[in-house]
Structure formats: structure tokens, C-alpha cells
Design a protein around this motif. Structure first.
Motif, mmCIF file in Angstrom:
data_model
loop_
_atom_site.group_PDB
_atom_site.id
_atom_site.type_symbol
_atom_site.label_atom_id
_atom_site.label_comp_id
_atom_site.label_asym_id
_atom_site.label_seq_id
_atom_site.Cartn_x
_atom_site.Cartn_y
_atom_site.Cartn_z
ATOM 1 N N PHE A 7 2.373 0.255 -22.218
ATOM 2 C CA PHE A 7 2.586 0.382 -20.986
ATOM 3 C C PHE A 7 3.807 1.584 -20.086
ATOM 4 C CE2 PHE A 7 -0.429 -3.071 -20.751
ATOM 5 C CZ PHE A 7 -0.944 -3.053 -19.339
ATOM 6 N N ARG A 8 3.485 1.735 -19.753
ATOM 7 C CA ARG A 8 4.635 2.906 -19.150
ATOM 8 C C ARG A 8 5.425 2.494 -17.804
ATOM 9 N NH1 ARG A 8 4.999 3.941 -23.740
ATOM 10 N NH2 ARG A 8 4.267 5.739 -24.914
ATOM 11 N N PRO A 9 6.905 2.139 -17.412
ATOM 12 C CA PRO A 9 7.565 2.041 -15.969
ATOM 13 C C PRO A 9 7.432 2.827 -15.410
ATOM 14 C CG PRO A 9 9.080 3.178 -17.493
ATOM 15 C CD PRO A 9 8.435 3.495 -18.366
ATOM 16 N N LYS A 10 7.187 2.441 -13.712
ATOM 17 C CA LYS A 10 7.572 3.396 -12.994
ATOM 18 C C LYS A 10 8.059 2.719 -11.267
ATOM 19 C CE LYS A 10 3.624 5.974 -9.852
ATOM 20 N NZ LYS A 10 2.691 6.136 -10.839
ATOM 21 N N ALA A 11 8.007 3.567 -11.486
ATOM 22 C CA ALA A 11 8.588 2.921 -9.627
ATOM 23 C C ALA A 11 8.671 3.659 -8.528
ATOM 24 C CB ALA A 11 10.688 3.452 -9.929
ATOM 25 N N ILE A 12 8.106 2.971 -7.287
ATOM 26 C CA ILE A 12 7.886 3.556 -6.340
ATOM 27 C C ILE A 12 8.655 3.219 -4.940
ATOM 28 C CG2 ILE A 12 5.321 3.388 -4.707
ATOM 29 C CD1 ILE A 12 3.915 2.468 -7.082
ATOM 30 N N GLY A 13 9.022 4.035 -4.391
ATOM 31 C CA GLY A 13 9.503 4.286 -3.127
ATOM 32 C C GLY A 13 9.323 3.265 -1.858
ATOM 33 N N LYS A 14 9.568 2.436 -1.233
ATOM 34 C CA LYS A 14 8.911 2.165 0.039
ATOM 35 C C LYS A 14 8.329 3.007 0.744
ATOM 36 C CE LYS A 14 10.901 -0.637 4.688
ATOM 37 N NZ LYS A 14 12.220 -1.476 4.805
ATOM 38 N N HIS A 15 6.969 2.845 1.122
ATOM 39 C CA HIS A 15 6.267 3.813 1.963
ATOM 40 C C HIS A 15 5.781 4.530 1.201
ATOM 41 C CE1 HIS A 15 8.029 1.726 5.337
ATOM 42 N NE2 HIS A 15 9.503 1.998 5.506
ATOM 43 N N ASP A 16 5.962 4.639 0.346
ATOM 44 C CA ASP A 16 5.466 5.863 -1.145
ATOM 45 C C ASP A 16 3.798 4.904 -1.296
ATOM 46 O OD1 ASP A 16 6.972 7.923 -1.307
ATOM 47 O OD2 ASP A 16 8.242 7.466 -2.574
ATOM 48 N N PHE A 17 2.713 5.756 -1.349
ATOM 49 C CA PHE A 17 1.857 5.211 -2.036
ATOM 50 C C PHE A 17 1.576 5.092 -3.749
ATOM 51 C CE2 PHE A 17 1.054 6.805 2.078
ATOM 52 C CZ PHE A 17 0.179 6.466 2.754
ATOM 53 N N ARG A 37 0.748 -3.366 -0.274
ATOM 54 C CA ARG A 37 -0.232 -4.047 -0.232
ATOM 55 C C ARG A 37 -1.745 -2.360 -0.007
ATOM 56 N NH1 ARG A 37 -1.717 -2.119 6.516
ATOM 57 N NH2 ARG A 37 -0.153 0.642 6.387
ATOM 58 N N ALA A 38 -2.453 -3.245 0.761
ATOM 59 C CA ALA A 38 -3.757 -2.636 0.497
ATOM 60 C C ALA A 38 -4.403 -2.568 2.058
ATOM 61 C CB ALA A 38 -4.767 -3.063 -0.639
ATOM 62 N N PHE A 39 -4.490 -1.157 2.291
ATOM 63 C CA PHE A 39 -5.081 -0.916 3.782
ATOM 64 C C PHE A 39 -6.379 -0.200 3.391
ATOM 65 C CE2 PHE A 39 -1.719 2.041 3.576
ATOM 66 C CZ PHE A 39 -2.760 3.040 4.785
ATOM 67 N N SER A 40 -7.224 -0.291 4.588
ATOM 68 C CA SER A 40 -8.088 0.936 5.020
ATOM 69 C C SER A 40 -7.731 1.058 6.784
ATOM 70 C CB SER A 40 -9.638 0.325 4.477
ATOM 71 O OG SER A 40 -10.875 1.688 4.024
ATOM 72 N N TYR A 41 -9.352 1.669 6.942
ATOM 73 C CA TYR A 41 -9.675 1.748 8.589
ATOM 74 C C TYR A 41 -10.779 1.133 8.696
ATOM 75 C CZ TYR A 41 -5.285 4.813 7.676
ATOM 76 O OH TYR A 41 -3.898 5.669 7.419
ATOM 77 N N GLU A 73 -9.560 2.704 -0.774
ATOM 78 C CA GLU A 73 -8.364 2.446 0.493
ATOM 79 C C GLU A 73 -7.673 2.617 0.047
ATOM 80 O OE1 GLU A 73 -8.762 -2.472 0.010
ATOM 81 O OE2 GLU A 73 -9.151 -1.950 -1.695
ATOM 82 N N ASN A 74 -5.992 2.439 0.516
ATOM 83 C CA ASN A 74 -4.468 2.731 0.195
ATOM 84 C C ASN A 74 -3.973 2.169 -0.575
ATOM 85 O OD1 ASN A 74 -4.560 5.629 2.005
ATOM 86 N ND2 ASN A 74 -5.437 4.095 2.889
ATOM 87 N N ILE A 75 -3.235 2.368 -1.294
ATOM 88 C CA ILE A 75 -2.204 1.024 -1.872
ATOM 89 C C ILE A 75 -0.935 1.470 -1.345
ATOM 90 C CG2 ILE A 75 -1.586 -0.581 -3.255
ATOM 91 C CD1 ILE A 75 -4.045 0.077 -4.270
ATOM 92 N N GLN A 76 0.205 0.594 -0.712
ATOM 93 C CA GLN A 76 1.136 1.281 -0.510
ATOM 94 C C GLN A 76 2.317 0.507 -0.819
ATOM 95 O OE1 GLN A 76 1.984 2.181 3.985
ATOM 96 N NE2 GLN A 76 3.218 3.929 3.661
ATOM 97 N N ALA A 77 3.086 1.397 -1.239
ATOM 98 C CA ALA A 77 4.885 0.048 -0.904
ATOM 99 C C ALA A 77 5.059 0.068 -0.012
ATOM 100 C CB ALA A 77 5.626 0.374 -1.784
ATOM 101 N N LEU A 78 4.949 -1.344 0.169
ATOM 102 C CA LEU A 78 6.046 -1.824 1.262
ATOM 103 C C LEU A 78 7.686 -1.786 1.317
ATOM 104 C CD1 LEU A 78 3.791 -4.419 2.888
ATOM 105 C CD2 LEU A 78 3.938 -2.276 3.597
ATOM 106 N N THR A 79 7.868 -2.134 -0.151
ATOM 107 C CA THR A 79 9.108 -2.185 -0.267
ATOM 108 C C THR A 79 9.646 -1.261 -1.663
ATOM 109 O OG1 THR A 79 9.007 -4.158 -1.689
ATOM 110 C CG2 THR A 79 9.559 -5.014 0.180
ATOM 111 N N ASP A 80 10.507 -1.034 -2.084
ATOM 112 C CA ASP A 80 11.161 -0.257 -3.156
ATOM 113 C C ASP A 80 10.722 -0.976 -4.147
ATOM 114 O OD1 ASP A 80 12.292 1.852 -2.052
ATOM 115 O OD2 ASP A 80 14.091 1.075 -2.286
ATOM 116 N N CYS A 81 9.474 -1.081 -5.153
ATOM 117 C CA CYS A 81 8.756 -1.421 -6.189
ATOM 118 C C CYS A 81 8.832 -1.052 -6.909
ATOM 119 C CB CYS A 81 7.464 -1.415 -6.212
ATOM 120 S SG CYS A 81 6.682 -1.773 -4.524
#
Length: 173
Positions: A7-17, A37-41, A73-81
Motif C-alpha cells: 500500500f502507498r500513502p495518498k492525501a486528497i484535499g478537501k473537494h478533490d476527487f 462521499r460518493a454521488f451521482s446525478y 459515480e464520483n467519489i469526493q473528499a468532503l474534508t482533507d483526507c
């Protein structure tokens, strides 16, 4: 553990996908910290939250990941992750070479299936208030960090209904 070394580390900023609709899901991501969160339209173009992911959960779009098809679907960070990931190819190699990893993945998939079934039945059988109270009990961090419009769409209710439920004294359905 030898498996953890893959496994490799990964940071995802708030609002990034982590994933966008139309991409093929290629990362099996363990969320260490944060909220996603995951979301679709829907057919009218409304953003509908289909899942929330909190710390210590696996985040990926199951159908796209295993079938190697574009995600709906989309998966998006709601906070820094922050978290750890392996690719589909790496996961397959581990799955076929390590019995303990195969058993781990099997147990994760069983939990996912049970959770999806429970959510589906809740949407049919429980009132909006019951669904809200369950979410509040099981994942209070969602209430602290997710926009109310995302919570309302996840619960299958309008923003107005969610506001009404939140304003009620506890214990009144």
C-alpha cells in the motif's frame, strides 16, 4: 506485515476527487482520516449522495473496480483526507498469492453487501426520522462535516424535511 508494504500513502484535499464519473476505478483506498462521499446525478441533473466514507473504511466504486467499467459515480473528499491505496493490478496479485489477503478482501466484501442490503431495506421500511437518527448514532462525524444538502439526499429527503427533523425535540417522530 508484508501485505501493508504494497500500500502507498495518498492525501486528497478537501473537494478533490478520488474518482470521477466515467473513469474506471483503479484504486482500493483505505481512508485513515477524513470524510468522503460518493454521488451521482439523477435524471434531472440533481446531485444525489449515495454513500459516505469515514475513517477506517475502504473507499472504492465496487462495480467499476471489479468489472473494469467506467464508473457511474464520483467519489469526493468532503474534508482533507489521508489514506493508503493499492491499484487493481496490485490487489489482484495479492489476492491470488496471499490467502490471508484473500480472506481479508472476502470479509470486506461481505460487510459491503450486508451494509448495502441494510441501507436498501432502511430506505423502504424506515421513516425519514429513523434514517436520520440511525445516521446520527452510527456516524456523527458525517453530521459535523458534511453539507446538509448531501445528508438530505443520502437520506432520500428534501433539505426542508431534514431541517424539520433536526428541529424536532429528540424522541418525537
Amino acid at each position: 506485515m508484508e501485505i501493508a508494504a504494497h500500500f502507498r500513502p495518498k492525501a486528497i484535499g478537501k473537494h478533490d476527487f478520488l474518482l470521477r464519473e466515467g473513469w474506471v476505478s483503479d484504486e482500493y483506498f483505505f481512508l485513515s482520516t477524513g470524510l468522503m462521499r460518493a454521488f451521482s446525478y439523477d435524471k434531472d441533473g440533481n446531485d444525489v449522495t449515495t454513500a459516505f466514507y469515514t475513517a477506517e473504511q475502504i473507499v472504492f466504486e465496487y462495480s467499476s473496480f471489479f468489472r473494469r467499467t467506467p464508473s457511474a459515480e464520483n467519489i469526493q473528499a468532503l474534508t482533507d483526507c489521508e489514506g493508503w491505496f493499492i491499484t487493481h493490478q496490485q490487489m489482484n496479485a495479492l489476492f491470488h498469492s496471499r490467502n490471508e489477503f484473500r480472506e481479508f478482501v472476502r470479509s470486506v466484501l461481505v460487510k459491503i453487501i450486508a451494509s448495502l442490503k441494510s441501507r436498501m431495506l432502511s430506505m423502504i421500511m424506515d421513516s425519514a426520522t429513523e434514517r436520520y437518527e440511525h445516521l446520527l448514532r452510527e456516524a456523527p462525524q458525517i453530521m459535523q462535516h458534511a453539507p446538509l444538502k448531501n445528508i438530505a439526499s443520502y437520506l432520500g429527503i428534501t433539505n426542508t424535511s431534514l431541517s424539520r427533523i433536526r428541529a424536532r425535540p429528540k424522541g418525537n417522530s
